[in-house]
Design a protein around this motif. Structure first.
Motif, PDB file in Angstrom:
ATOM      1  N   ALA A  57       3.281   2.556  -8.420  1.00  0.00           N
ATOM      2  CA  ALA A  57       4.110   2.303  -7.240  1.00  0.00           C
ATOM      3  C   ALA A  57       5.340   1.486  -7.598  1.00  0.00           C
ATOM      4  O   ALA A  57       6.458   1.773  -7.144  1.00  0.00           O
ATOM      5  N   ARG A  58       5.144   0.471  -8.414  1.00  0.00           N
ATOM      6  CA  ARG A  58       6.243  -0.427  -8.791  1.00  0.00           C
ATOM      7  C   ARG A  58       7.343   0.328  -9.544  1.00  0.00           C
ATOM      8  O   ARG A  58       8.534   0.192  -9.234  1.00  0.00           O
ATOM      9  N   GLN A  59       6.940   1.126 -10.532  1.00  0.00           N
ATOM     10  CA  GLN A  59       7.925   1.822 -11.356  1.00  0.00           C
ATOM     11  C   GLN A  59       8.548   3.006 -10.625  1.00  0.00           C
ATOM     12  O   GLN A  59       9.748   3.263 -10.770  1.00  0.00           O
ATOM     13  N   ALA A  60       7.749   3.710  -9.818  1.00  0.00           N
ATOM     14  CA  ALA A  60       8.302   4.825  -9.045  1.00  0.00           C
ATOM     15  C   ALA A  60       9.307   4.299  -8.020  1.00  0.00           C
ATOM     16  O   ALA A  60      10.387   4.895  -7.822  1.00  0.00           O
ATOM     17  N   ALA A  61       8.976   3.194  -7.377  1.00  0.00           N
ATOM     18  CA  ALA A  61       9.889   2.598  -6.405  1.00  0.00           C
ATOM     19  C   ALA A  61      11.194   2.155  -7.069  1.00  0.00           C
ATOM     20  O   ALA A  61      12.283   2.335  -6.513  1.00  0.00           O
ATOM     21  N   LYS A  62      11.090   1.598  -8.254  1.00  0.00           N
ATOM     22  CA  LYS A  62      12.287   1.167  -8.980  1.00  0.00           C
ATOM     23  C   LYS A  62      13.194   2.351  -9.276  1.00  0.00           C
ATOM     24  O   LYS A  62      14.411   2.282  -9.075  1.00  0.00           O
ATOM     25  N   HIS A  63      12.606   3.450  -9.750  1.00  0.00           N
ATOM     26  CA  HIS A  63      13.394   4.669 -10.008  1.00  0.00           C
ATOM     27  C   HIS A  63      14.041   5.192  -8.724  1.00  0.00           C
ATOM     28  O   HIS A  63      15.157   5.735  -8.763  1.00  0.00           O
ATOM     29  N   ALA A  64      13.334   5.055  -7.599  1.00  0.00           N
ATOM     30  CA  ALA A  64      13.816   5.604  -6.329  1.00  0.00           C
ATOM     31  C   ALA A  64      14.751   4.651  -5.584  1.00  0.00           C
ATOM     32  O   ALA A  64      15.285   5.005  -4.524  1.00  0.00           O
ATOM     33  N   GLY A  65      14.947   3.440  -6.130  1.00  0.00           N
ATOM     34  CA  GLY A  65      15.867   2.496  -5.512  1.00  0.00           C
ATOM     35  C   GLY A  65      15.250   1.591  -4.470  1.00  0.00           C
ATOM     36  O   GLY A  65      15.953   1.053  -3.604  1.00  0.00           O
ATOM     37  N   TYR A  66      13.926   1.392  -4.540  1.00  0.00           N
ATOM     38  CA  TYR A  66      13.235   0.511  -3.605  1.00  0.00           C
ATOM     39  C   TYR A  66      12.703  -0.734  -4.321  1.00  0.00           C
ATOM     40  O   TYR A  66      12.491  -0.722  -5.521  1.00  0.00           O
ATOM     41  N   GLU A  67      12.450  -1.780  -3.545  1.00  0.00           N
ATOM     42  CA  GLU A  67      11.670  -2.922  -4.003  1.00  0.00           C
ATOM     43  C   GLU A  67      10.303  -2.818  -3.348  1.00  0.00           C
ATOM     44  O   GLU A  67      10.141  -2.117  -2.339  1.00  0.00           O
ATOM     45  N   VAL A  68       9.293  -3.486  -3.914  1.00  0.00           N
ATOM     46  CA  VAL A  68       7.956  -3.405  -3.338  1.00  0.00           C
ATOM     47  C   VAL A  68       7.353  -4.790  -3.114  1.00  0.00           C
ATOM     48  O   VAL A  68       7.652  -5.737  -3.836  1.00  0.00           O
ATOM     49  N   GLU A  69       6.517  -4.850  -2.101  1.00  0.00           N
ATOM     50  CA  GLU A  69       5.711  -6.040  -1.818  1.00  0.00           C
ATOM     51  C   GLU A  69       4.293  -5.550  -1.558  1.00  0.00           C
ATOM     52  O   GLU A  69       4.076  -4.695  -0.693  1.00  0.00           O
ATOM     53  N   PHE A  70       3.316  -6.055  -2.310  1.00  0.00           N
ATOM     54  CA  PHE A  70       1.949  -5.568  -2.192  1.00  0.00           C
ATOM     55  C   PHE A  70       1.151  -6.386  -1.184  1.00  0.00           C
ATOM     56  O   PHE A  70       1.288  -7.609  -1.096  1.00  0.00           O
ATOM     57  N   LYS A  71       0.285  -5.673  -0.441  1.00  0.00           N
ATOM     58  CA  LYS A  71      -0.551  -6.305   0.571  1.00  0.00           C
ATOM     59  C   LYS A  71      -1.974  -5.778   0.442  1.00  0.00           C
ATOM     60  O   LYS A  71      -2.200  -4.569   0.501  1.00  0.00           O
ATOM     61  N   ALA A  72      -2.937  -6.672   0.254  1.00  0.00           N
ATOM     62  CA  ALA A  72      -4.332  -6.270   0.082  1.00  0.00           C
ATOM     63  C   ALA A  72      -5.026  -6.121   1.437  1.00  0.00           C
ATOM     64  O   ALA A  72      -4.787  -6.903   2.359  1.00  0.00           O
ATOM     65  N   MET A  73      -5.883  -5.095   1.537  1.00  0.00           N
ATOM     66  CA  MET A  73      -6.692  -4.886   2.737  1.00  0.00           C
ATOM     67  C   MET A  73      -7.890  -4.021   2.388  1.00  0.00           C
ATOM     68  O   MET A  73      -7.964  -3.479   1.284  1.00  0.00           O
ATOM     69  N   ASP A  74      -8.839  -3.912   3.314  1.00  0.00           N
ATOM     70  CA  ASP A  74      -9.995  -3.049   3.081  1.00  0.00           C
ATOM     71  C   ASP A  74      -9.545  -1.601   2.936  1.00  0.00           C
ATOM     72  O   ASP A  74      -8.596  -1.163   3.602  1.00  0.00           O
ATOM     73  N   PHE A  75     -10.249  -0.860   2.091  1.00  0.00           N
ATOM     74  CA  PHE A  75      -9.900   0.537   1.849  1.00  0.00           C
ATOM     75  C   PHE A  75      -9.822   1.333   3.152  1.00  0.00           C
ATOM     76  O   PHE A  75      -8.896   2.119   3.365  1.00  0.00           O
ATOM     77  N   SER A  76     -10.809   1.116   4.024  1.00  0.00           N
ATOM     78  CA  SER A  76     -10.882   1.891   5.270  1.00  0.00           C
ATOM     79  C   SER A  76      -9.736   1.579   6.230  1.00  0.00           C
ATOM     80  O   SER A  76      -9.489   2.340   7.174  1.00  0.00           O
ATOM     81  N   ALA A  77      -9.021   0.470   6.007  1.00  0.00           N
ATOM     82  CA  ALA A  77      -7.915   0.084   6.891  1.00  0.00           C
ATOM     83  C   ALA A  77      -6.567   0.604   6.417  1.00  0.00           C
ATOM     84  O   ALA A  77      -5.576   0.511   7.156  1.00  0.00           O
ATOM     85  N   LEU A  78      -6.503   1.189   5.226  1.00  0.00           N
ATOM     86  CA  LEU A  78      -5.215   1.567   4.640  1.00  0.00           C
ATOM     87  C   LEU A  78      -4.492   2.663   5.426  1.00  0.00           C
ATOM     88  O   LEU A  78      -3.306   2.530   5.732  1.00  0.00           O
ATOM     89  N   ILE A  79      -5.171   3.755   5.722  1.00  0.00           N
ATOM     90  CA  ILE A  79      -4.514   4.856   6.442  1.00  0.00           C
ATOM     91  C   ILE A  79      -4.093   4.437   7.850  1.00  0.00           C
ATOM     92  O   ILE A  79      -2.948   4.702   8.251  1.00  0.00           O
ATOM     93  N   PRO A  80      -4.960   3.763   8.625  1.00  0.00           N
ATOM     94  CA  PRO A  80      -4.495   3.278   9.929  1.00  0.00           C
ATOM     95  C   PRO A  80      -3.281   2.358   9.829  1.00  0.00           C
ATOM     96  O   PRO A  80      -2.366   2.437  10.653  1.00  0.00           O
ATOM     97  N   ALA A  81      -3.261   1.492   8.816  1.00  0.00           N
ATOM     98  CA  ALA A  81      -2.128   0.576   8.644  1.00  0.00           C
ATOM     99  C   ALA A  81      -0.850   1.335   8.317  1.00  0.00           C
ATOM    100  O   ALA A  81       0.237   0.975   8.792  1.00  0.00           O
ATOM    101  N   LEU A  82      -0.968   2.378   7.509  1.00  0.00           N
ATOM    102  CA  LEU A  82       0.206   3.188   7.168  1.00  0.00           C
ATOM    103  C   LEU A  82       0.728   3.924   8.394  1.00  0.00           C
ATOM    104  O   LEU A  82       1.934   3.940   8.668  1.00  0.00           O
ATOM    105  N   ARG A  83      -0.160   4.513   9.160  1.00  0.00           N
ATOM    106  CA  ARG A  83       0.240   5.310  10.321  1.00  0.00           C
ATOM    107  C   ARG A  83       0.879   4.458  11.417  1.00  0.00           C
ATOM    108  O   ARG A  83       1.749   4.938  12.146  1.00  0.00           O
TER     109      ARG A  83
END
Length: 251
Positions: A57-83
């Motif tokens: 994610a970090r390197q792909a974002a850099k190539h695409a012109g983005y910065e990243v900030e990581f946030k930890a959460m339960d696996f089951s909460a990831l898709i709802p959080a994205l949506r």
């Protein structure tokens, strides 16, 4: 009074625009799971989120012109959080599946593997299928694609759902469940650290759910998806992904 208020608002906007550096990159909040060594985890040495998919994610974002900030959460909460917009990207051990593709998009796959099976070391049987454990209590992680096939088999006394992979490994180690199922690279990595001395990875087991990993993207972010796919293509051609696989001992 109105003219004074308007003048203050214009001045405030001007000050804010000057405070932002020219050409500042858009920041993406990347959701991840913190218990999936070496795919995504909290590094005990640095106390920071780390792992193969975070590096992707970090390197792909850099190539695409983005910065990243990581946030930890339960696996089951990831898709709802994205949506719901709480995060902008998913980077973890999440298989690209047809049901998931109906609600989110995925980038080009970056790594493929199948599920693994763990039992206590004293159990030396060369299992090849979970169907060889009728009447047993087994475990899998909540939100993963591994849990439903186990339940639908209708052969187990119980299929326990765990929040984390480490929870499964602890219960197998303690003899509270007969077997556990989860991401093979993560379980192998944990075992290599010697944290679960009574557990072994069943090398004879044949995965029934092979899959591939990619970055999860919200459905309405077609431009972002295109940029990240272009970045991943660059990383595949220039050897960056191969180097990351070697770094995390995944090849």
């Amino acid at each position: 009074m109105k003219m004074k208020t308007l003048a203050c608002s214009v001045a405030l906007l001007a000050a804010l625009s000057l405070a932002l550096p020219a050409g500042a990159a858009e920041k993406l909040v990347v959701g991840t799971e913190a218990n999936g060594i070496p795919i995504s985890f909290l590094n005990p040495k640095t106390h920071e989120l780390d792992g193969f998919m975070l590096d992707i994610a970090r390197q792909a974002a850099k190539h695409a012109g983005y910065e990243v900030e990581f946030k930890a959460m339960d696996f089951s909460a990831l898709i709802p959080a994205l949506r719901t917009g709480k995060i902008d990207l998913i980077a973890t051990g999440m298989y690209i599946t047809e049901p998931r593709k109906k609600v989110i998009d995925f980038t080009t796959p970056v790594y493929s593997y199948g599920e693994g099976m763990i039992v206590r070391k004293e159990d030396t049987k060369d299992y090849t299928s979970f169907k060889e454990l009728p009447g047993a209590v087994v475990g899998a992680q909540m939100g993963t694609i591994f849990i439903e096939p186990l339940k639908q088999a209708n052969i187990f006394k119980d299929v326990k759902a765990y929040d984390t992979l480490t929870g499964i490994m602890k219960d197998v180690n303690a003899g509270r469940i007969k077997a556990g199922f989860g991401d093979t690279p993560s379980m192998a990595y944990y075992l290599s650290l010697g944290e679960y001395p009574n557990v072994r990875l069943v090398k004879s087991y044949k995965p029934v759910l092979p899959g591939s990993l990619g970055l999860g993207v919200r459905k309405d972010e077609a431009q972002q998806l295109a940029k990240l796919n272009e970045a991943i293509a660059t990383m595949q051609s220039n050897g960056e992904i191969t180097a990351l696989l070697e770094k995390w001992k995944l090849n």
